[in-house]
Scaffold this active site. Structure first.
Site, short mmCIF file in Angstrom:
data_model
loop_
_atom_site.label_atom_id
_atom_site.label_comp_id
_atom_site.label_asym_id
_atom_site.label_seq_id
_atom_site.Cartn_x
_atom_site.Cartn_y
_atom_site.Cartn_z
CB CYS A 319 7.85 39.16 15.15
SG CYS A 319 6.57 39.54 16.34
CD1 TRP A 322 12.10 38.75 21.16
CD2 TRP A 322 9.93 38.48 21.59
NE1 TRP A 322 11.82 39.39 22.34
CE2 TRP A 322 10.50 39.24 22.63
CE3 TRP A 322 8.57 38.19 21.64
CZ2 TRP A 322 9.75 39.71 23.71
CZ3 TRP A 322 7.82 38.64 22.71
CH2 TRP A 322 8.42 39.40 23.73
CG HIS A 323 5.95 35.73 20.43
ND1 HIS A 323 6.24 36.62 19.44
CD2 HIS A 323 5.04 36.34 21.23
CE1 HIS A 323 5.54 37.71 19.62
NE2 HIS A 323 4.81 37.58 20.71
N GLY A 324 9.12 32.31 21.05
CA GLY A 324 9.47 31.00 21.61
C GLY A 324 10.32 30.21 20.65
CG PHE A 465 6.72 34.55 24.99
CD1 PHE A 465 6.72 33.19 24.68
CD2 PHE A 465 5.53 35.22 25.01
CE1 PHE A 465 5.55 32.53 24.40
CE2 PHE A 465 4.35 34.57 24.72
CZ PHE A 465 4.35 33.22 24.42
#
Lengths: 465, 339
Positions: A319, A322-324, A465
């Site tokens: 997770c 996924w953000h960066g 993102f």
């Protein structure tokens, strides 16, 4: 095109006019929305529309094939096609350079040449790939049936309010809405406009102005004294919340004006008394996606306790990624994974009572871990995060900057959360259109957003993102 | 209606205003309308009250008398809109000196560099009596470097060395719309709404689809090579021709500032400042360097000389500490050296 731009207002006005002129023409309206959605995306960069089209065609075909196939091995292969195409695109455009740079010494040690590429990250790719994946996975699980109408499916993938930064809408939630004609009603318009205005206010008046403070302090971590470092950690916590929940409000509001429901994405996450509760209130569409399509397939909490903790840690680490494409995001995710694991341990072994002290302690500890997490999330490197955290917990001398606007917003945010806690917020802030102060409230927020519109372009944080 | 009233009040409290300008009938120069107030909120929190001839309201009494005075020239750092009149350099100086040996008058113009002062100076010399000299605040070496001024406020250019007047001074006055609506907008405090209108009018609309990373940077013209010593000798000689009074430069470095997480004291323009100081000495002009006073103040008080409660410390304009230190340095200099 961003929601807080004049171009969007003009664009949306034309879309509404178009919808109004296509009264009782359900298919015509859907075609209009699809064309408008592609224009909305092409406004940023028309070349990357091809990625959306590829994802759309592949998942439409895979969905059909999955439904037709009876053999499990064939079904798995078709699912693998969808996963490979979508995650392949995401991996190449978002993570190629990250992995090449991170593992360069390893790659070169085995005699392979490695070099980073000049890759543009397509806006919204993280969102629409997860959205289309939910469609194929749900068909594979036989939770939903494939869509016959290609138009409906293409609109589900490309629907402009949620295309570039969510909420990540599930096919099971959105596709049925496309079956029936959506009249433009005054009630929808008021509810959507109300949400859009709140979102605009959160983004323009609050988040962008908080950014002026937090950007400056985060640019020089360790240079400011302890109270300032704490203030900026809290300021960024508020900034990212108002920025992203503001965007979500605008997206949901725009969709609602047109008669569509995108669900809820934020529900006062800073009232959470546990990390578990936090993830039920923060970026709900992503956290539920991670739960349903990653954590549960890994075994969720049905296997051994040790496996459950590993599942939590793994899911949250992904997770974070996924953000960066940076190790700080991975660490942020892992920190939340650890917090969720600790939370689970407490729930199983801690006292079963629910006293006020336990609730309060839970809230304080949750907020502490969330705020520390945001410091890691915001910092460009671990070194910078370390400097900021050092000033927060082991203060040394530094420059002081107690920005009054940040303190004002902090006091206001606390007040709003107290109102929500005692159950008054919704009735006060979202009055029905017939209440005397309703237009005054809305237009005051609108005026504040317009008059205090910051100079220069301030993209939404979650666009990256 | 209620919401409009609400935002009007909020704007009056929290947004900047820009006073009307007019051509002063005595000086012949462009100045803020006497009696007008400029509110500044985006950085600091100040109300600047203007009097006659573009001077601060408090300075009117001794400006028009024969009392010995020094004109303090500078850009927005002398204007210091971020603080109210009593905290500006000249006010602090005057409260310390009480006219002995001089009073100080504020002549700040945002964006101005030395060429602007060169062209405006004769007007003040002719019309105000008792002017003994000029103090020029340099908020960086850009103020005396060639090419750095603007077409609007005058430029200093090489090959051959010359000073060009700007378009600002030749402004013919407001057009009929400005003349009609200007006073109304100012009286009814509608400047923020006017600014909004201008912002929308000048909004760079784009409706066509785009490609990111498509633009390439425009190449900058290469400036002609020049001998700075020669240029500064030219500049200072010309300046001295404009007035019989003495000249004093006050150099204010960027430092201390926060850079890469540490408080930096090293002035990147120190060499240029030293070079300029040498030419000043050649020409009999005093040069006050604020590098050490600013540094000493930070080390003693742990406070920056730039930046406000609503802006990043160490950046932007001088706060009341910085302005006070400059006033003190100027006062000390005049008390010790006399000019």
């Amino acid at each position: 095109m961003i929601f807080s731009s004049l171009e969007f207002i003009l664009f949306f006005a034309f879309v509404l006019l178009g919808l109004a002129s296509l009264r009782n023409n359900h298919t015509g309206r859907k075609v209009l929305l699809l064309v408008a959605s592609y224009y909305f995306y092409a406004y940023w960069d028309w070349r990357f529309l091809s990625l959306i089209w590829l994802s759309t065609v592949v998942d439409y075909v895979v969905g059909k094939r999955l439904a037709l196939a009876t053999k499990e091995t064939i079904r798995r292969r078709w699912l693998l096609v969808s996963l490979t195409v979508n995650l392949g695109l995401l991996g190449y455009f978002k993570y190629y350079n990250f992995f090449i740079d991170s593992f360069k010494p390893l790659v070169e040690s085995i005699g392979l040449h490695s070099g980073s590429l000049d890759i543009i990250l397509p806006v919204g790719i993280s969102f629409y790939t997860f959205q289309t994946l939910s469609y194929t996975i749900d068909i594979y699980r036989r939770n939903i049936k494939p869509r016959d109408s290609f138009l409906d499916f293409a609109l589900f993938v490309g629907f402009f309010p949620q295309l570039v930064a969510g909420p990540i809408v599930r096919a099971s939630h959105f596709l049925p809405q496309l079956e029936s004609y959506k009249p433009l009603t005054r009630a929808h318009f008021f509810a959507g406009f109300q949400l859009f205005t709140y979102g605009l206010f959160k983004k323009v008046f609050i988040a962008d102005r908080l950014a002026m403070f937090s950007d400056n302090v985060f640019a020089n971590p360790g240079a400011y004294d302890s109270p300032t470092s704490w203030l900026v950690a809290v300021a960024y916590s508020m900034q990212i919340y108002f920025d992203f929940s503001g965007y979500s409000d605008m997206a949901i509001g725009v969709a609602r004006i047109m008669g569509y429901d995108l669900g809820e994405n934020f529900n006062f996450p800073y009232l959470s008394k546990s990390p578990r509760e936090f993830w039920r209130r923060w970026h709900i569409s992503l956290s539920s996606w991670i739960r349903d399509y990653l954590y549960i397939p890994l075994g969720g909490s049905w296997r051994s306790p040790a496996r459950t903790y590993v599942n939590l840690l793994f899911s949250m680490t992904l997770c974070g990624l996924w953000h960066g494409a940076a190790w700080t995001f991975v660490a942020w995710g892992a920190l939340h994974g650890l917090a969720l694991a600790k939370n689970r341990l407490w729930m199983q072994n801690g006292p079963k009572t629910d006293s006020k002290i336990i609730k309060m302690t839970g809230w304080v500890l949750t907020m502490l871990s969330v705020i520390v997490g945001w410091v890691i999330f915001r910092s460009p490197s671990f070194e910078d995060a370390g400097l900021m955290l050092r000033q927060m917990f082991f203060p040394e001398q530094g420059v002081s900057w107690m920005n009054p606007f940040v303190i004002f917003i902090l006091v206001g945010t606390v007040a709003v959360h107290i109102l929500e806690y005692i159950g008054k917020w919704n009735s006060w802030a979202f009055p029905s259109s017939s209440r005397w102060y309703s237009p005054t409230l809305l237009f005051s927020l609108l005026w504040l957003s317009i008059m205090f519109f910051p100079d220069g372009f301030n993209p939404f944080i979650y666009f990256q993102f | 209606m209620l919401s409009t009233l609400f935002i009007w009040v909020v704007c009056i409290i929290f947004l900047n205003t820009y006073p009307r300008i007019t051509r002063d009938s005595i000086l012949g120069e462009i100045v803020p309308v006497p009696g007008s107030v400029q509110r500044w909120r985006s950085e600091g929190w100040g109300n600047t009250h203007y009097g006659q001839h573009g001077l601060l309201a408090e300075e009117e009494s001794f400006a028009l008398s024969d009392a010995p005075k020094v004109l303090l020239w500078g850009d927005s750092y002398v204007q210091s809109l971020q603080v109210s009149n009593d905290k500006k350099i000249a006010s602090v100086f005057n409260s310390m000196s009480q006219g002995n040996p001089y009073y100080c008058l504020t002549l700040g113009q945002g964006g101005a560099t030395v060429p602007y002062y060169y062209f405006v100076m004769p007007s003040y010399m002719k019309k105000l009596s008792g002017i003994k000299g000029h103090a020029i605040l340099l908020s960086g070496m850009n103020d005396v470097l060639p090419y750095r001024g603007s077409n609007r406020l005058g430029r200093f250019l090489p090959a051959p060395w010359r000073l060009e007047d700007g378009t600002y001074r030749s402004w013919a006055g407001p057009n009929w719309k400005g003349a009609l609506f200007g006073p109304i907008i100012e009286y009814l405090e509608l400047t923020p709404f006017l600014n909004l209108y201008k912002k929308i009018k000048n909004y760079p609309f784009r409706l066509l689809p785009n490609m990111v990373n498509g633009a390439t940077a425009k190449s900058q013209p290469t400036p002609a090579s020049y001998d700075l010593d020669e240029g500064w000798r030219f500049l200072l000689s010309n300046l001295q021709q404009q007035s019989t009074g003495f000249f004093t430069f006050i150099y204010c470095p960027e430092t201390p500032l926060i850079k890469q997480s540490i408080v930096e004291f090293e002035d990147r323009e120190a060499d240029l400042a030293e070079q300029f100081k040498r030419i000043c000495k050649e020409k009999g002009i005093s040069f006050i360097d604020m590098t050490d006073p600013f540094k000493a103040f930070y080390l003693k008080e742990n406070k920056m000389t730039r930046g406000f409660i609503n802006s990043p410390p160490g950046t932007g304009h001088f706060n009341e500490h910085g302005l006070r230190l400059i006033a003190q340095a100027l006062h000390k200099h005049f008390a010790e050296v006399g000019k």
